[in-house]
Scaffold this motif. Structure first.
Motif, PDB file in Angstrom:
ATOM      1  N   HIS A  83       0.833  -1.209   0.000  1.00 25.90           N
ATOM      2  CA  HIS A  83       0.000   0.000   0.000  1.00 25.90           C
ATOM      3  C   HIS A  83       0.870   1.261   0.000  1.00 25.90           C
ATOM      4  O   HIS A  83       0.549   2.227  -0.698  1.00 25.90           O
ATOM      5  CB  HIS A  83      -0.945   0.004   1.197  1.00 25.90           C
ATOM      6  CG  HIS A  83      -2.183  -0.814   0.969  1.00 25.90           C
ATOM      7  ND1 HIS A  83      -3.278  -0.343   0.279  1.00 25.90           N
ATOM      8  CD2 HIS A  83      -2.493  -2.089   1.326  1.00 25.90           C
ATOM      9  CE1 HIS A  83      -4.215  -1.281   0.230  1.00 25.90           C
ATOM     10  NE2 HIS A  83      -3.758  -2.346   0.850  1.00 25.90           N
ATOM     11  N   TYR A  84       1.955   1.245   0.755  1.00 28.12           N
ATOM     12  CA  TYR A  84       2.843   2.423   0.768  1.00 28.12           C
ATOM     13  C   TYR A  84       3.453   2.648  -0.604  1.00 28.12           C
ATOM     14  O   TYR A  84       3.453   3.766  -1.128  1.00 28.12           O
ATOM     15  CB  TYR A  84       3.951   2.256   1.810  1.00 28.12           C
ATOM     16  CG  TYR A  84       4.856   3.466   1.889  1.00 28.12           C
ATOM     17  CD1 TYR A  84       4.510   4.561   2.666  1.00 28.12           C
ATOM     18  CD2 TYR A  84       6.045   3.525   1.158  1.00 28.12           C
ATOM     19  CE1 TYR A  84       5.322   5.687   2.731  1.00 28.12           C
ATOM     20  CE2 TYR A  84       6.855   4.638   1.212  1.00 28.12           C
ATOM     21  CZ  TYR A  84       6.495   5.725   1.996  1.00 28.12           C
ATOM     22  OH  TYR A  84       7.302   6.841   2.033  1.00 28.12           O
ATOM     23  N   ASP A 171      -5.490   1.762  -5.005  1.00 23.78           N
ATOM     24  CA  ASP A 171      -5.816   0.975  -3.822  1.00 23.78           C
ATOM     25  C   ASP A 171      -6.386  -0.387  -4.216  1.00 23.78           C
ATOM     26  O   ASP A 171      -6.121  -1.396  -3.556  1.00 23.78           O
ATOM     27  CB  ASP A 171      -6.823   1.749  -2.956  1.00 23.78           C
ATOM     28  CG  ASP A 171      -7.071   1.069  -1.617  1.00 23.78           C
ATOM     29  OD1 ASP A 171      -6.098   0.887  -0.861  1.00 23.78           O
ATOM     30  OD2 ASP A 171      -8.227   0.726  -1.326  1.00 23.78           O
ATOM     31  N   PHE A 172      -7.163  -0.412  -5.304  1.00 23.88           N
ATOM     32  CA  PHE A 172      -7.740  -1.668  -5.780  1.00 23.88           C
ATOM     33  C   PHE A 172      -6.635  -2.635  -6.177  1.00 23.88           C
ATOM     34  O   PHE A 172      -6.671  -3.816  -5.831  1.00 23.88           O
ATOM     35  CB  PHE A 172      -8.662  -1.399  -6.971  1.00 23.88           C
ATOM     36  CG  PHE A 172      -9.307  -2.634  -7.537  1.00 23.88           C
ATOM     37  CD1 PHE A 172     -10.492  -3.125  -7.015  1.00 23.88           C
ATOM     38  CD2 PHE A 172      -8.726  -3.323  -8.592  1.00 23.88           C
ATOM     39  CE1 PHE A 172     -11.089  -4.272  -7.525  1.00 23.88           C
ATOM     40  CE2 PHE A 172      -9.307  -4.477  -9.116  1.00 23.88           C
ATOM     41  CZ  PHE A 172     -10.496  -4.943  -8.574  1.00 23.88           C
ATOM     42  N   PHE A 173      -5.637  -2.133  -6.920  1.00 23.56           N
ATOM     43  CA  PHE A 173      -4.516  -2.992  -7.303  1.00 23.56           C
ATOM     44  C   PHE A 173      -3.771  -3.488  -6.069  1.00 23.56           C
ATOM     45  O   PHE A 173      -3.408  -4.664  -5.977  1.00 23.56           O
ATOM     46  CB  PHE A 173      -3.536  -2.258  -8.219  1.00 23.56           C
ATOM     47  CG  PHE A 173      -2.265  -3.040  -8.457  1.00 23.56           C
ATOM     48  CD1 PHE A 173      -2.217  -4.044  -9.408  1.00 23.56           C
ATOM     49  CD2 PHE A 173      -1.123  -2.778  -7.704  1.00 23.56           C
ATOM     50  CE1 PHE A 173      -1.059  -4.785  -9.606  1.00 23.56           C
ATOM     51  CE2 PHE A 173       0.035  -3.514  -7.890  1.00 23.56           C
ATOM     52  CZ  PHE A 173       0.065  -4.519  -8.852  1.00 23.56           C
ATOM     53  N   ALA A 174      -3.528  -2.581  -5.109  1.00 24.33           N
ATOM     54  CA  ALA A 174      -2.776  -2.955  -3.911  1.00 24.33           C
ATOM     55  C   ALA A 174      -3.476  -4.086  -3.161  1.00 24.33           C
ATOM     56  O   ALA A 174      -2.842  -5.060  -2.757  1.00 24.33           O
ATOM     57  CB  ALA A 174      -2.596  -1.735  -3.007  1.00 24.33           C
ATOM     58  N   ILE A 202      -6.679  -7.763   7.219  1.00 26.93           N
ATOM     59  CA  ILE A 202      -5.284  -7.754   6.797  1.00 26.93           C
ATOM     60  C   ILE A 202      -5.192  -7.629   5.282  1.00 26.93           C
ATOM     61  O   ILE A 202      -4.403  -6.848   4.767  1.00 26.93           O
ATOM     62  CB  ILE A 202      -4.564  -9.029   7.262  1.00 26.93           C
ATOM     63  CG1 ILE A 202      -4.445  -9.021   8.784  1.00 26.93           C
ATOM     64  CG2 ILE A 202      -3.194  -9.157   6.634  1.00 26.93           C
ATOM     65  CD1 ILE A 202      -3.866 -10.295   9.353  1.00 26.93           C
ATOM     66  N   LEU A 203      -6.017  -8.364   4.580  1.00 29.58           N
ATOM     67  CA  LEU A 203      -5.963  -8.335   3.127  1.00 29.58           C
ATOM     68  C   LEU A 203      -6.487  -7.028   2.562  1.00 29.58           C
ATOM     69  O   LEU A 203      -6.139  -6.652   1.449  1.00 29.58           O
ATOM     70  CB  LEU A 203      -6.788  -9.500   2.555  1.00 29.58           C
ATOM     71  CG  LEU A 203      -6.291 -10.891   2.911  1.00 29.58           C
ATOM     72  CD1 LEU A 203      -7.162 -11.942   2.257  1.00 29.58           C
ATOM     73  CD2 LEU A 203      -4.839 -11.085   2.525  1.00 29.58           C
ATOM     74  N   SER A 204      -7.274  -6.291   3.346  1.00 33.07           N
ATOM     75  CA  SER A 204      -7.825  -5.037   2.835  1.00 33.07           C
ATOM     76  C   SER A 204      -6.889  -3.879   3.074  1.00 33.07           C
ATOM     77  O   SER A 204      -7.022  -2.825   2.465  1.00 33.07           O
ATOM     78  CB  SER A 204      -9.174  -4.737   3.499  1.00 33.07           C
ATOM     79  OG  SER A 204      -9.009  -4.506   4.879  1.00 33.07           O
ATOM     80  N   ARG A 205      -5.890  -4.033   3.949  1.00 28.23           N
ATOM     81  CA  ARG A 205      -4.973  -2.925   4.209  1.00 28.23           C
ATOM     82  C   ARG A 205      -3.640  -3.457   4.698  1.00 28.23           C
ATOM     83  O   ARG A 205      -3.617  -4.193   5.671  1.00 28.23           O
ATOM     84  CB  ARG A 205      -5.550  -1.984   5.268  1.00 28.23           C
ATOM     85  CG  ARG A 205      -4.721  -0.737   5.470  1.00 28.23           C
ATOM     86  CD  ARG A 205      -4.638   0.112   4.230  1.00 28.23           C
ATOM     87  NE  ARG A 205      -3.833   1.294   4.446  1.00 28.23           N
ATOM     88  CZ  ARG A 205      -3.439   2.092   3.472  1.00 28.23           C
ATOM     89  NH1 ARG A 205      -3.803   1.852   2.249  1.00 28.23           N
ATOM     90  NH2 ARG A 205      -2.700   3.159   3.704  1.00 28.23           N
TER      91      ARG A 205
END
Length: 205
Positions: A83-84, A171-174, A202-205
């Motif tokens: 995500h970063y 964010d969708f790709f991440a 966890i999988l969402s962020r």
């Protein structure tokens, strides 16, 4: 700094002039020289800022996930990293491109930041897989594979271009890519008695 990031990504460091950056940022060239001394000074400030923030979020993740099962802690670390990097996609790609070159600046970055990054990720990864009790896993070999997964969308950006630059959000790709890596982690832990039901948060962020 944002203008420089965009131009470095699009034109490369050597293909970008201070005048280009000043024009894109709608500032006077002398202002860049006043604050950063040179284009190299500007680059060093941007990279330092990028890695300082990166190390901060990694260390925060290490602290906030101490109570989690080791496998979930690893997955949270992976989510934090992707995500970063994805939130700063263009500059992440530029940095990975620069890291492929041998220079004094790159060596300094390796000693200062990349060595610390390796230590944090490696320790969490090996703790999670050692906890499985599977002595057949070649942890060092698998760690190199993990680093390849974490870096590939940014170090080989052209190959990933059609997948990364979708109409959907970064964010969708991440989220999708984190999910993919976590399934790889689950595959490594199959048959080891570890709990392979990933926490959805966890999988969402």
């Amino acid at each position: 700094m944002e203008a420089a990031c965009r131009l470095f990504y699009a034109k490369g460091y050597h293909g970008t002039s201070v005048r280009d950056i000043a024009h894109s940022a709608s500032v006077n060239v002398s202002l860049i020289n006043y604050y950063f001394n040179s284009k190299q000074g500007l680059l060093e400030s941007i990279v330092t800022n990028y890695y300082e923030q990166y190390m901060t979020v990694l260390e925060e993740t290490m602290t906030t996930t101490e109570a989690l099962p080791k496998i979930d802690r690893l997955k949270q670390m992976i989510a934090t990293i992707i995500h970063y990097k994805q939130e700063q996609h263009q500059f992440t790609c530029f940095i990975h491109r620069e890291l492929s070159l041998d220079s004094i600046f790159v060596r300094e970055m390796m000693v200062t930041y990349l060595a610390k990054e390796n230590y944090l990720i490696n320790s969490v990864f090996k703790e999670a897989l050692r906890d499985s009790g599977n002595t057949k896993l070649d942890l060092q070999f698998l760690y190199v594979q993990l680093k390849g997964l974490l870096n590939s969308p940014y170090s080989s950006a052209n190959e990933w271009k059609t997948l990364v630059n979708w109409n959907q959000s970064q964010d969708f790709f991440a989220k999708k890519y984190v999910h993919l890596i976590c399934h790889w982690i689950d595959h490594l832990s199959e048959g080891t008695g570890m709990d392979k039901k990933s926490n959805p948060s966890i999988l969402s962020r």
